[in-house]
Design an enzyme around this catalytic site. Structure first.
Site, short mmCIF file in Angstrom:
data_model
loop_
_atom_site.label_atom_id
_atom_site.label_comp_id
_atom_site.label_asym_id
_atom_site.label_seq_id
_atom_site.Cartn_x
_atom_site.Cartn_y
_atom_site.Cartn_z
N ASP A 1 -41.59 57.67 10.75
CA ASP A 1 -42.55 58.35 9.94
C ASP A 1 -42.93 57.62 8.79
OD1 ASP A 1 -42.28 60.29 12.02
OD2 ASP A 1 -40.29 61.10 11.08
N SER B 1 -49.52 67.21 25.84
CA SER B 1 -50.52 67.91 25.56
C SER B 1 -51.52 67.32 24.46
CB SER B 1 -50.29 69.11 25.05
OG SER B 1 -49.74 69.28 23.67
N HIS C 1 -47.30 63.23 13.60
CA HIS C 1 -45.87 64.13 13.27
C HIS C 1 -46.48 65.34 12.99
CE1 HIS C 1 -41.86 64.15 11.52
NE2 HIS C 1 -42.31 64.88 10.74
C1 GRF Z 1 -45.90 67.33 19.43
O1 GRF Z 1 -45.46 68.21 18.56
C2 GRF Z 1 -45.96 65.95 18.58
O2 GRF Z 1 -46.15 66.10 17.14
C3 GRF Z 1 -44.25 65.52 18.45
O3 GRF Z 1 -44.01 65.95 19.86
C4 GRF Z 1 -45.03 66.85 20.21
C5 GRF Z 1 -45.41 66.38 21.50
O4 GRF Z 1 -46.11 67.13 22.26
N1 GRF Z 1 -43.97 64.31 18.22
P1 GRF Z 1 -47.03 66.63 23.62
O5 GRF Z 1 -46.39 65.97 24.54
O6 GRF Z 1 -48.14 66.15 23.32
O7 GRF Z 1 -47.38 67.86 24.28
#
Ligand code: GRF
Length: 195
Positions: free
Chosen positions: A147, A13, A106
């Site tokens: 991170d 997403s 993150h």
């Molecule tokens: C997000 O919360 C990102 O911060 C974390 O994994 C999730 C990924 O969501 N590292 P998407 O695949 O972008 O929907």
């Protein structure tokens, strides 16, 4: 001009939000390719729908996945890599191949709540356990350690009474979708500097 190569493992997403902003011209950038280590990642479907070259590369498909990833992103002339929910540690070789222009998102306010094991719901559980009343999201440069790289941009959300890790994760994800594009716009306008 930014030419973005995406690395995703899950739903994609965050990638989709950036792609939408490029397609509707909020963000002046090109879309090079999308790579996932997970053959079932919805990010690959999203990429195909948007006519972006999409590849499944993992240690199941290649002995040296990062070498193949470099090869593909170089072929499509990516100059900036976007990690968006990418669950693999990236090698120094990959980071160096793009001169350190590798970004990650993150889902908390680094430098707190980062490091090994701090992914998915673990992050939000740690925030709730800390009693902090503010969480958020962080865009940072990627180093071989989790991170760890220079923080480029952050946005905050409140932690509300009664939050669970799921409700907090949902609130954070909404701003992640704003924050990544906002950061890339600032990079393209040289208001945020990356290598
Ligand atoms: C997000 O919360 C990102 O911060 C974390 O994994 C999730 C990924 O969501 N590292 P998407 O695949 O972008 O929907």
């Amino acid at each position: 001009m930014l030419n973005l190569g995406f690395l995703c493992s899950h739903g994609g997403s965050n990638m989709q939000a950036i792609v939408d902003n490029v397609l509707n011209k909020n963000l002046n950038a090109k879309l090079a390719a999308v790579i996932s280590n997970n053959s079932n990642s919805f990010a690959l479907e999203r990429a195909k729908k948007a006519n972006i070259p999409a590849f499944h590369i993992s240690n199941k498909t290649h002995n040296s996945p990062d070498s193949k990833i470099i090869e593909i992103f170089k072929k499509y002339e990516a100059n900036t890599l976007i990690l968006a929910g990418y669950m693999k540690r990236v090698s120094p070789e990959l980071i160096n191949a793009f001169s350190g222009r590798v970004l990650n998102i993150h889902p908390a306010l680094l430098p707190k709540f980062g490091g090994e094991g701090m992914f998915g719901q673990n992050v939000h559980k740690a925030v709730l356990a800390s009693g902090d009343k503010i969480s958020g999201a962080t865009i940072h440069l990627v180093t071989p350690n989790y991170d760890d790289g220079r923080i480029l941009n952050q946005m905050t959300v409140p932690v509300l009474d009664g939050d669970t890790s799921e409700t907090l994760a949902e609130r954070v994800l909404q701003i992640e979708h704003i924050l990544y594009t906002d950061t890339l716009i600032k990079i393209s306008e040289e208001k945020i500097n990356i290598p």
